[in-house]
Design a protein around this motif. Structure first.
Motif, PDB file in Angstrom:
ATOM      1  N   PHE A  35      51.367  39.437  42.621  1.00 41.58           N
ATOM      2  CA  PHE A  35      52.670  40.095  42.763  1.00 41.58           C
ATOM      3  C   PHE A  35      53.567  39.508  41.684  1.00 41.58           C
ATOM      4  CE2 PHE A  35      55.290  42.245  46.256  1.00 41.58           C
ATOM      5  CZ  PHE A  35      56.300  42.600  45.381  1.00 41.58           C
ATOM      6  N   ILE A  36      53.817  40.295  40.674  1.00 36.80           N
ATOM      7  CA  ILE A  36      54.676  39.806  39.592  1.00 36.80           C
ATOM      8  C   ILE A  36      55.988  40.585  39.609  1.00 36.80           C
ATOM      9  CG2 ILE A  36      53.563  41.281  37.855  1.00 36.80           C
ATOM     10  CD1 ILE A  36      54.124  38.878  35.917  1.00 36.80           C
ATOM     11  N   THR A  37      57.083  39.882  39.430  1.00 37.43           N
ATOM     12  CA  THR A  37      58.354  40.592  39.297  1.00 37.43           C
ATOM     13  C   THR A  37      58.842  40.424  37.859  1.00 37.43           C
ATOM     14  OG1 THR A  37      59.486  38.653  40.211  1.00 37.43           O
ATOM     15  CG2 THR A  37      59.099  40.465  41.709  1.00 37.43           C
ATOM     16  N   MET A  38      59.536  41.450  37.390  1.00 35.93           N
ATOM     17  CA  MET A  38      60.159  41.378  36.062  1.00 35.93           C
ATOM     18  C   MET A  38      61.638  41.545  36.279  1.00 35.93           C
ATOM     19  SD  MET A  38      57.772  43.718  33.683  1.00 35.93           S
ATOM     20  CE  MET A  38      58.241  43.101  32.109  1.00 35.93           C
ATOM     21  N   VAL A  39      62.395  40.611  35.744  1.00 36.02           N
ATOM     22  CA  VAL A  39      63.835  40.692  35.938  1.00 36.02           C
ATOM     23  C   VAL A  39      64.523  40.756  34.587  1.00 36.02           C
ATOM     24  CG1 VAL A  39      64.268  38.179  36.080  1.00 36.02           C
ATOM     25  CG2 VAL A  39      65.751  39.739  37.321  1.00 36.02           C
ATOM     26  N   GLY A  40      65.584  41.518  34.530  1.00 37.20           N
ATOM     27  CA  GLY A  40      66.326  41.607  33.271  1.00 37.20           C
ATOM     28  C   GLY A  40      67.510  42.530  33.433  1.00 37.20           C
ATOM     29  N   LYS A  41      68.451  42.394  32.509  1.00 35.48           N
ATOM     30  CA  LYS A  41      69.660  43.222  32.550  1.00 35.48           C
ATOM     31  C   LYS A  41      69.308  44.685  32.350  1.00 35.48           C
ATOM     32  CE  LYS A  41      72.435  39.727  30.293  1.00 35.48           C
ATOM     33  NZ  LYS A  41      73.012  39.361  29.017  1.00 35.48           N
ATOM     34  N   SER A  42      70.224  45.525  32.717  1.00 43.50           N
ATOM     35  CA  SER A  42      70.072  46.943  32.505  1.00 43.50           C
ATOM     36  C   SER A  42      69.924  47.204  30.993  1.00 43.50           C
ATOM     37  CB  SER A  42      71.325  47.617  33.067  1.00 43.50           C
ATOM     38  OG  SER A  42      71.182  48.974  32.958  1.00 43.50           O
ATOM     39  N   PHE A 186      50.812  44.134  42.360  1.00 44.26           N
ATOM     40  CA  PHE A 186      52.162  44.702  42.339  1.00 44.26           C
ATOM     41  C   PHE A 186      52.917  44.240  41.093  1.00 44.26           C
ATOM     42  CE2 PHE A 186      53.360  46.327  46.685  1.00 44.26           C
ATOM     43  CZ  PHE A 186      52.115  46.205  47.273  1.00 44.26           C
ATOM     44  N   ILE A 187      53.543  45.180  40.415  1.00 43.62           N
ATOM     45  CA  ILE A 187      54.499  44.827  39.344  1.00 43.62           C
ATOM     46  C   ILE A 187      55.826  45.432  39.763  1.00 43.62           C
ATOM     47  CG2 ILE A 187      55.009  44.865  36.885  1.00 43.62           C
ATOM     48  CD1 ILE A 187      52.087  45.554  36.357  1.00 43.62           C
ATOM     49  N   PHE A 188      56.777  44.568  40.040  1.00 43.16           N
ATOM     50  CA  PHE A 188      58.042  44.997  40.634  1.00 43.16           C
ATOM     51  C   PHE A 188      59.174  44.641  39.674  1.00 43.16           C
ATOM     52  CE2 PHE A 188      61.804  44.569  43.191  1.00 43.16           C
ATOM     53  CZ  PHE A 188      61.642  45.377  44.307  1.00 43.16           C
ATOM     54  N   VAL A 189      59.909  45.648  39.268  1.00 41.53           N
ATOM     55  CA  VAL A 189      60.988  45.455  38.305  1.00 41.53           C
ATOM     56  C   VAL A 189      62.339  45.483  39.012  1.00 41.53           C
ATOM     57  CG1 VAL A 189      62.218  46.877  36.630  1.00 41.53           C
ATOM     58  CG2 VAL A 189      59.858  46.251  36.194  1.00 41.53           C
ATOM     59  N   THR A 190      63.213  44.575  38.649  1.00 42.08           N
ATOM     60  CA  THR A 190      64.533  44.536  39.271  1.00 42.08           C
ATOM     61  C   THR A 190      65.541  43.892  38.314  1.00 42.08           C
ATOM     62  OG1 THR A 190      65.785  43.716  41.181  1.00 42.08           O
ATOM     63  CG2 THR A 190      63.998  42.319  40.429  1.00 42.08           C
ATOM     64  N   HIS A 191      66.845  44.190  38.535  1.00 47.39           N
ATOM     65  CA  HIS A 191      67.841  43.442  37.766  1.00 47.39           C
ATOM     66  C   HIS A 191      68.435  42.338  38.640  1.00 47.39           C
ATOM     67  CE1 HIS A 191      70.300  46.733  39.600  1.00 47.39           C
ATOM     68  NE2 HIS A 191      70.948  45.667  40.005  1.00 47.39           N
ATOM     69  N   VAL A 203      57.710  35.251  38.070  1.00 47.95           N
ATOM     70  CA  VAL A 203      58.811  36.075  37.579  1.00 47.95           C
ATOM     71  C   VAL A 203      58.754  36.087  36.050  1.00 47.95           C
ATOM     72  CG1 VAL A 203      61.321  36.403  37.513  1.00 47.95           C
ATOM     73  CG2 VAL A 203      60.266  35.404  39.558  1.00 47.95           C
ATOM     74  N   ALA A 204      58.677  37.277  35.482  1.00 48.11           N
ATOM     75  CA  ALA A 204      58.766  37.392  34.022  1.00 48.11           C
ATOM     76  C   ALA A 204      60.219  37.746  33.706  1.00 48.11           C
ATOM     77  CB  ALA A 204      57.829  38.482  33.525  1.00 48.11           C
ATOM     78  N   VAL A 205      60.848  36.903  32.930  1.00 45.29           N
ATOM     79  CA  VAL A 205      62.256  37.117  32.613  1.00 45.29           C
ATOM     80  C   VAL A 205      62.359  37.846  31.282  1.00 45.29           C
ATOM     81  CG1 VAL A 205      64.498  35.995  32.303  1.00 45.29           C
ATOM     82  CG2 VAL A 205      62.796  34.961  33.811  1.00 45.29           C
ATOM     83  N   MET A 206      63.059  38.982  31.318  1.00 49.42           N
ATOM     84  CA  MET A 206      63.127  39.821  30.119  1.00 49.42           C
ATOM     85  C   MET A 206      64.543  39.865  29.571  1.00 49.42           C
ATOM     86  SD  MET A 206      61.405  43.471  30.228  1.00 49.42           S
ATOM     87  CE  MET A 206      60.788  44.242  28.805  1.00 49.42           C
ATOM     88  N   ASN A 207      64.636  39.803  28.274  1.00 52.72           N
ATOM     89  CA  ASN A 207      65.947  39.890  27.636  1.00 52.72           C
ATOM     90  C   ASN A 207      65.787  40.621  26.307  1.00 52.72           C
ATOM     91  OD1 ASN A 207      68.657  39.524  27.396  1.00 52.72           O
ATOM     92  ND2 ASN A 207      68.554  37.337  26.892  1.00 52.72           N
ATOM     93  N   ASN A 208      66.526  41.695  26.120  1.00 52.33           N
ATOM     94  CA  ASN A 208      66.449  42.470  24.875  1.00 52.33           C
ATOM     95  C   ASN A 208      65.019  42.793  24.447  1.00 52.33           C
ATOM     96  OD1 ASN A 208      69.179  42.654  24.429  1.00 52.33           O
ATOM     97  ND2 ASN A 208      69.262  40.626  23.471  1.00 52.33           N
ATOM     98  N   GLY A 209      64.214  43.237  25.381  1.00 49.96           N
ATOM     99  CA  GLY A 209      62.869  43.672  25.045  1.00 49.96           C
ATOM    100  C   GLY A 209      61.845  42.572  24.828  1.00 49.96           C
ATOM    101  N   ILE A 210      62.257  41.336  25.133  1.00 48.64           N
ATOM    102  CA  ILE A 210      61.341  40.207  24.959  1.00 48.64           C
ATOM    103  C   ILE A 210      61.158  39.518  26.306  1.00 48.64           C
ATOM    104  CG2 ILE A 210      61.083  37.920  23.848  1.00 48.64           C
ATOM    105  CD1 ILE A 210      62.934  38.974  21.628  1.00 48.64           C
ATOM    106  N   ILE A 211      59.943  39.072  26.600  1.00 51.17           N
ATOM    107  CA  ILE A 211      59.773  38.225  27.787  1.00 51.17           C
ATOM    108  C   ILE A 211      60.055  36.810  27.336  1.00 51.17           C
ATOM    109  CG2 ILE A 211      58.159  37.346  29.519  1.00 51.17           C
ATOM    110  CD1 ILE A 211      57.082  40.125  29.745  1.00 51.17           C
ATOM    111  N   THR A 212      61.182  36.299  27.791  1.00 50.27           N
ATOM    112  CA  THR A 212      61.606  34.997  27.277  1.00 50.27           C
ATOM    113  C   THR A 212      60.963  33.851  28.046  1.00 50.27           C
ATOM    114  OG1 THR A 212      63.548  35.202  28.640  1.00 50.27           O
ATOM    115  CG2 THR A 212      63.830  35.723  26.335  1.00 50.27           C
TER     116      THR A 212
END
Ligand SMILES: Nc1ncnc2c1ncn2[C@@H]1O[C@H](COP(=O)(O)OP(=O)(O)O)[C@@H](O)[C@H]1O
Ligand SMILES: [Mg+2]
Length: 242
Positions: A35-42, A186-191, A203-212
């Motif tokens: 179960f991986i979540t990806m979080v990042g700004k809109s 599961f791949i679950f995306v949220t802000h 949790v994969a943290v995303m910022n400006n199209g990059i997983i930081t």
């Protein structure tokens, strides 16, 4: 069962003769039954990422390898969107059955729909139309429709974003139940950082199209958001954006 490995994935859109790079060299290893979540700004590229994984959008560069699930055409990937996207002229059970429209074994469809109605606590509402149920129930039907066709990988694009806090918490726990019972990936995306830490094993943290950053969450499921370690995880993600 299935997982996936994303290698050097990039995506550039052309918009009004300008090129916009939305995903930049994404590398992600998503093991089977995780179960991986990806979080990042809109606007950081979360939906684009999911759409590429689902095969709804082309990639510009890179590869996506599916483990034990090579044939994407066999519908082994399901996607749940932010809005339920139900068909208003069909009842709850007909909406669920619609995902199996190509299946000729009618008794299989009937049993699958009934089992899904029960898992999601919708059995009493199976004859209701989408206009007659709440937003939380509609989102459950949307999830049920995806579960019905038994995908190995479930992609979720902010599926709980439009719900009130109480319904959202309840559905988060139901998702954890389903994850534990189903053994799906599961791949679950949220802000929402709290939601990402509550649900993800990672949790994969995303910022400006990059997983930081990728953060392993070493907490048992049905987590307590007040727990010191939970708060620590939240803080460390917030700090990434500073
Ligand atoms: N079809 C498209 N054409 C041009 N730009 C797009 C298209 N789809 C998305 N974008 C742009 O890509 C960026 C990321 O969008 P998206 O993946 O929807 O982000 P998120 O889901 O994280 O909010 C945004 O700047 C958006 O405007
Ligand atoms: Mg989005």
């Amino acid at each position: 069962m299935a997982g996936l490995i994303v290698k050097n994935l990039s995506k550039t859109f052309e918009f009004q003769n300008k090129k916009i790079q939305v995903l930049k060299d994404i590398n992600l290893d998503i093991p089977d039954r995780s179960f991986i979540t990806m979080v990042g700004k809109s606007g950081c590229g979360k939906t684009t990422f999911l759409r590429i994984v689902a095969g709804l959008e082309s990639k510009t560069e890179g590869q996506i390898e599916f483990i034990n699930c090579k044939d994407r055409s066999k519908k082994k990937i399901g996607i749940v969107f932010q809005e339920p996207r139900l068909m208003p002229w069909l009842t709850v059970e007909q909406n669920l059955a619609f995902s199996l429209i190509k299946c000729k074994d009618k008794s299989y469809v009937k049993d699958k729909v009934q089992a899904t109605l029960e898992i999601l606590g919708l059995a009493d509402f199976k004859k209701a139309y989408p206009s007659q149920i709440s937003g939380g129930m509609a989102q459950r039907v949307s999830l049920g429709r995806t579960l019905c066709f038994d995908p190995k990988i479930i992609l979720m694009d902010e599926p709980l974003g439009a719900l009130d806090a109480f319904t959202r918490k309840k559905l988060q726990n139901e998702l954890v139940d389903i994850f534990i019972k189903s053994g799906k990936t599961f791949i679950f995306v949220t802000h929402d950082i709290e939601e990402a830490v509550y649900l993800g094993q990672r949790v994969a943290v995303m910022n400006n199209g990059i997983i930081t950053e990728e953060i392993q969450i070493d907490l048992d499921f049905y987590r307590n958001p007040e727990d010191a370690k939970f708060l620590e995880y939240k803080k460390s993600i917030l700090n990434i954006y500073k």
